[in-house]
Design an enzyme around this catalytic site. Structure first.
Site, PDB file in Angstrom:
ATOM      1  N   SER A   1       0.786  -1.232   0.000  1.00 50.39           N
ATOM      2  CA  SER A   1       0.000   0.000   0.000  1.00 50.39           C
ATOM      3  C   SER A   1       0.817   1.280   0.000  1.00 50.39           C
ATOM      4  O   SER A   1       0.238   2.364  -0.122  1.00 50.39           O
ATOM      5  CB  SER A   1      -0.954  -0.005   1.188  1.00 50.39           C
ATOM      6  OG  SER A   1      -2.050  -0.832   0.922  1.00 50.39           O
TER       7      SER A   1
ATOM      8  N   TYR B   1     -10.895   2.237   5.526  1.00 46.93           N
ATOM      9  CA  TYR B   1      -9.905   1.875   4.513  1.00 46.93           C
ATOM     10  C   TYR B   1     -10.504   0.947   3.459  1.00 46.93           C
ATOM     11  O   TYR B   1     -11.094  -0.081   3.787  1.00 46.93           O
ATOM     12  CB  TYR B   1      -8.747   1.171   5.215  1.00 46.93           C
ATOM     13  CG  TYR B   1      -7.455   1.100   4.457  1.00 46.93           C
ATOM     14  CD1 TYR B   1      -6.537   2.136   4.509  1.00 46.93           C
ATOM     15  CD2 TYR B   1      -7.134  -0.023   3.704  1.00 46.93           C
ATOM     16  CE1 TYR B   1      -5.326   2.053   3.845  1.00 46.93           C
ATOM     17  CE2 TYR B   1      -5.924  -0.111   3.036  1.00 46.93           C
ATOM     18  CZ  TYR B   1      -5.025   0.925   3.105  1.00 46.93           C
ATOM     19  OH  TYR B   1      -3.834   0.843   2.448  1.00 46.93           O
ATOM     20  N   SER B   2     -10.363   1.313   2.196  1.00 46.77           N
ATOM     21  CA  SER B   2     -10.864   0.474   1.103  1.00 46.77           C
ATOM     22  C   SER B   2      -9.954   0.620  -0.106  1.00 46.77           C
ATOM     23  O   SER B   2      -9.773   1.717  -0.646  1.00 46.77           O
ATOM     24  CB  SER B   2     -12.287   0.868   0.712  1.00 46.77           C
ATOM     25  OG  SER B   2     -12.715   0.142  -0.432  1.00 46.77           O
ATOM     26  N   ASN B   3      -9.383  -0.491  -0.542  1.00 45.18           N
ATOM     27  CA  ASN B   3      -8.506  -0.474  -1.710  1.00 45.18           C
ATOM     28  C   ASN B   3      -9.237  -0.085  -2.987  1.00 45.18           C
ATOM     29  O   ASN B   3      -8.623   0.388  -3.945  1.00 45.18           O
ATOM     30  CB  ASN B   3      -7.855  -1.843  -1.858  1.00 45.18           C
ATOM     31  CG  ASN B   3      -6.953  -2.173  -0.695  1.00 45.18           C
ATOM     32  OD1 ASN B   3      -5.958  -1.508  -0.469  1.00 45.18           O
ATOM     33  ND2 ASN B   3      -7.313  -3.184   0.078  1.00 45.18           N
TER      34      ASN B   3
ATOM     35  N   GLY C   1       2.860  -0.829   3.999  1.00 40.27           N
ATOM     36  CA  GLY C   1       2.228  -1.783   3.091  1.00 40.27           C
ATOM     37  C   GLY C   1       2.299  -3.183   3.644  1.00 40.27           C
ATOM     38  O   GLY C   1       3.237  -3.533   4.367  1.00 40.27           O
TER      39      GLY C   1
END
Length: 392
Positions: A110, A203-205, A347
């Site tokens: 990330s 949090y959302s990718n 990440g």
């Protein structure tokens, strides 16, 4: 990138930026053999007593291997004067017992989000994207679902994780194959929105897949090309790259990454894997030293005009990422034990965990380990090494 999904090769490693732990137990690699080194680029003055024993950073990395059972740990630390020192501990390849390469290349998960956010904000500075414009302005009709409407989502909400979009990585399952970015978005859109846009932080990718699609639509070029042209080449990040479609390898010297499917299961080497499921949210490769250079350049204004950098540093509470953490537009601030904060991201994905960032006065430190710590205590030890490096 880390969310609970049950995927065997990616399991809890879902391009998470830090804080919450998954369910993969820590490795016990000490029996294979431990090797530690510290390579000095510009040695600081030290007394004979100090030189006679490893410094606090080396001791911290060694403890991650000896005590916490991680296969390997790597660090790069830059002081206020720009002097850099690199460290390693553990074994680079459990099958051969080879040493950990100095400043080896790893999958940075990330941390990729910061690169993506920088490009979006550069486009904002160029007048090509509006932070408070809707997603539909750039991707008309694309984002529709249960409680989801691109006409009511803004670019800012994507970058700050306040969109309410469901996280596609929670639904990938066991399919370890190449994914097109639109496939990742479609997976998310099959599910109901988590909350109304702008009402919460989560949090959302999926947010960063959409940010990457906006970059491509506005520039007319692939995301990888824009990252390379606007950031990687501009800063001379010689060991940073966005893998080509279908490329499962790490081409530069690197420590192997490991994963354990369940408690008591053997370690699996997951170094070679298709990272396309991360895309704009977590596909990149880099080294600790390149990350130090990147975060330092970002904070000193080399990548963004002052108004856009100020927007990036405008934060919201993000307890998910750890005590005191706050999330800006792709950039995370975390408190230091010695006072102040550092700025970075972090990440997490199978095989590798990275933590670190830079301070406003020029210090920088990044740490990588070659297995996702499943134990919260172990993850705190990783973060403590970062704090030690930036506070000494």
């Amino acid at each position: 990138m880390r969310e609970q999904t049950g995927q065997k090769s990616r399991s809890s490693g879902r391009l998470r930026g830090g804080g919450r732990r998954g369910t993969v137990p820590a490795a016990a690699a000490a029996a294979v053999g431990i090797m530690m080194t510290g390579a000095l680029a510009a040695p600081p003055a030290a007394s004979a007593a100090t030189r006679a024993r490893p410094d606090t950073i080396q001791r911290g990395l060694s403890a991650l291997v000896h005590t916490d059972g991680l296969p390997a740990a790597l660090a790069s630390v830059k002081d206020r004067k720009g002097r850099t020192r690199t460290y390693t501990a553990g074994v680079g390849d459990l099958a051969t017992g080879s040493k950990v390469p100095q400043d080896g290349q790893v999958r940075i998960g990330s941390n990729t989000k910061v690169f993506t956010a920088v490009v979006v904000l550069q486009l904002v500075g160029e007048g090509k994207v509006g932070l408070d414009a809707t997603v539909d302005t750039y991707l008309p009709g694309l984002v529709r679902g249960d409680g989801i409407d691109g006409r009511h989502l803004t670019v800012r909400q994507l970058l700050q994780h306040t969109s309410g979009l469901p996280n596609y990585t929670a639904y990938l399952g066991d399919d370890a194959r190449y994914f097109e970015p639109r496939e990742l978005l479609d997976i998310a859109l099959r599910h109901k929105a988590d909350f109304a846009p702008g009402t919460k932080w989560e949090y959302s990718n999926t947010n960063y897949v959409l940010a990457g699609l906006i970059i491509q639509k506005v520039t007319g070029r692939p995301l990888a090309e824009e990252l390379d042209r606007r950031i990687i080449k501009r800063l001379g990040l010689r060991h940073t790259s966005f893998p080509d479609p279908g490329d499962r390898t790490i081409k530069e010297p690197h420590p192997h990454g490991y994963h354990r499917d369940s408690a008591g299961a053997p370690l699996r080497d997951v170094t070679d894997t298709d990272p396309s499921w991360g895309w704009a949210a977590g596909q990149m490769l880099s080294t600790n030293s390149d990350l130090n250079r990147f975060f330092t350049a970002l904070l000193t204004g080399r990548l963004l005009p002052a108004p856009q950098l100020a927007q990036m540093r405008t934060t919201a509470p993000a307890a998910y990422l750890g005590p005191g953490a706050r999330y800006g537009l792709g950039l995370v601030s975390r408190p230091l034990s010695c006072g102040g904060v550092y700025w970075g991201h972090g990440g997490s994905l199978p095989g590798y965990e990275t933590r670190g960032g830079a301070t406003d006065d020029g210090r920088a430190a990044n740490i990588a380990v070659t297995m996702q710590p499943a134990d919260k205590a172990v993850m705190k030890h990783v973060e403590h090494v970062v704090d030690t490096a930036l506070c000494r």
